[in-house]
Design an enzyme around this catalytic site. Structure first.
Site, PDB file in Angstrom:
ATOM      1  N   ILE A  59       0.566   4.492  -0.184  1.00  0.00           N
ATOM      2  CA  ILE A  59       0.039   5.546   0.716  1.00  0.00           C
ATOM      3  C   ILE A  59      -1.239   4.785   1.389  1.00  0.00           C
ATOM      4  O   ILE A  59      -2.310   4.846   0.869  1.00  0.00           O
ATOM      5  CB  ILE A  59      -0.318   6.752   0.025  1.00  0.00           C
ATOM      6  N   ASP A  60      -1.004   4.365   2.860  1.00  0.00           N
ATOM      7  CA  ASP A  60      -2.180   4.000   3.576  1.00  0.00           C
ATOM      8  C   ASP A  60      -2.601   5.289   4.146  1.00  0.00           C
ATOM      9  O   ASP A  60      -1.895   5.723   5.242  1.00  0.00           O
ATOM     10  CB  ASP A  60      -1.718   2.813   4.272  1.00  0.00           C
ATOM     11  N   THR A  99      -4.620   7.898   2.374  1.00  0.00           N
ATOM     12  CA  THR A  99      -4.474   8.678   1.357  1.00  0.00           C
ATOM     13  C   THR A  99      -5.367  10.222   1.316  1.00  0.00           C
ATOM     14  O   THR A  99      -4.988  11.266   1.159  1.00  0.00           O
ATOM     15  CB  THR A  99      -4.981   8.173  -0.349  1.00  0.00           C
ATOM     16  N   ASP A 125       0.804  -1.362   0.073  1.00  0.00           N
ATOM     17  CA  ASP A 125       0.123  -0.061   0.164  1.00  0.00           C
ATOM     18  C   ASP A 125       0.801   1.199  -0.043  1.00  0.00           C
ATOM     19  O   ASP A 125       1.539   1.415   0.990  1.00  0.00           O
ATOM     20  CB  ASP A 125      -1.034  -0.155   1.361  1.00  0.00           C
TER      21      ASP A 125
END
Ligand SMILES: O=P(O)(O)O[C@H]1[C@H](O)[C@@H](O)[C@H](O)[C@H](O)[C@@H]1O
Ligand SMILES: [Mg+2]
Ligand SMILES: [Mg+2]
Length: 280
Positions: free
Chosen positions: A92-93, A95, A90
């Site tokens: 950018i966890d 976003t 992931d």
């Protein structure tokens, strides 16, 4: 004893840190926000750029390894976990946090072999906290060992959860029913960092007793779930029974007393599985 995945884990830490720098630099630039499964399921060019950065650099070092990446799946790749060494990414966890400069944003990299999690790396890049776990060797934050809370009384607990990115009325209704039940126990409080990976690290750090969510994906939880178990916590399905990382449901807790109490209050539902097309 030689640890055959140590090289891979070292690379994951290095690349997560580099990815975090890209995220930090992009935070105050103009962000073109696009949507995916719903109008509140956000994605930016930075999500896509960071995922490619991670995949390219892993491919150079480990050319036979496979990938499940959030943005690659969004672009049409199959979400299939095989026995092969697989990086579950992931980029950018959190976003939505990134878009709004809410300061909890993580790069999450899980690694699985024979469908078993071998290591997990979650870099909370605005806090500069590097969470790591290697199967059987404990969980750490910036090299300091982590352990879950020893609280057994749900009424003395703080529980993390999220509203997720579905606005389907039935799902929203179930989420609010669970929340009302749990808040009314009563518990000390409800928190949510806006990132599944960071919520799992909060369980591992003993800052919250548990985290549950329905609607997450395998890339949100692949790394953080190992960090929880290596910190002494447990993972279950929201109805009890073993967790299934493809089922889009997770309950992570410090112990079974807290988990069992929450299971009685959660109104569960079942979003389409991450691997639905593959298993049909
Ligand atoms: O899409 P990203 O990678 O930011 O991840 C998700 C979060 O991790 C969830 O907990 C959260 O509830 C949201 O579903 C969010 O979309
Ligand atoms: Mg995510
Ligand atoms: Mg993401």
């Amino acid at each position: 004893m030689v640890d055959i995945w140590q090289n891979a884990m070292d690379h994951a830490v290095t690349i997560a840190r580099r990815a975090g720098e890209v995220v930090r630099e992009a935070l105050h630039e103009d962000r073109k926000v696009m949507t995916k499964s719903s109008s509140v399921d956000l994605v930016t060019q930075t999500d896509q750029k960071v995922e490619q950065l991670i995949i390219q650099s892993v491919k150079e070092k480990f050319p036979t390894h496979r990938f499940i990446g959030e943005e690659s799946v969004a672009a049409g790749e199959v979400c299939e976990l095989t026995d092969s060494p697989t990086w579950i990414i992931d980029p950018i966890d959190g976003t939505t946090n990134f878009v709004h400069t809410f300061p909890f944003v993580a790069v999450s990299i899980g690694f699985s072999v024979n469908k078993q999690s071998e290591f997990g790396v979650v870099y909370s890049c605005l806090e500069d906290k590097m969470f790591t776990a290697r199967r059987g060797r404990g969980a750490f934050c910036n090299d300091q060992p982590l352990s879950v809370s020893d609280q057994e009384d749900i009424k003395q607990s703080v529980i993390a959860t999220e509203f997720g990115s579905s606005r389907d009325p039935e799902a929203v209704n179930n989420i609010f029913t669970s929340l009302r039940n749990i808040v009314s126990l009563p518990i000390h409080g409800v928190r949510g960092a806006g990132s599944a990976a960071i919520n799992l690290c909060l369980v591992a750090s003993g800052c919250v007793e548990a985290y549950y969510e329905i609607g997450i994906h395998v890339w949100d939880i692949a790394a953080g779930s190992l960090i929880v178990t290596e910190a002494g916590g447990i993972l279950l399905d929201v109805e009890g029974g073993p967790v299934d990382l493809m089922s889009r449901r997770i309950l992570a807790a410090n112990n079974t007393t807290i988990a069992d109490r929450l299971i009685r209050e959660i109104q569960s539902f079942s979003p389409p599985r991450d691997d639905e097309e593959v298993t049909q």
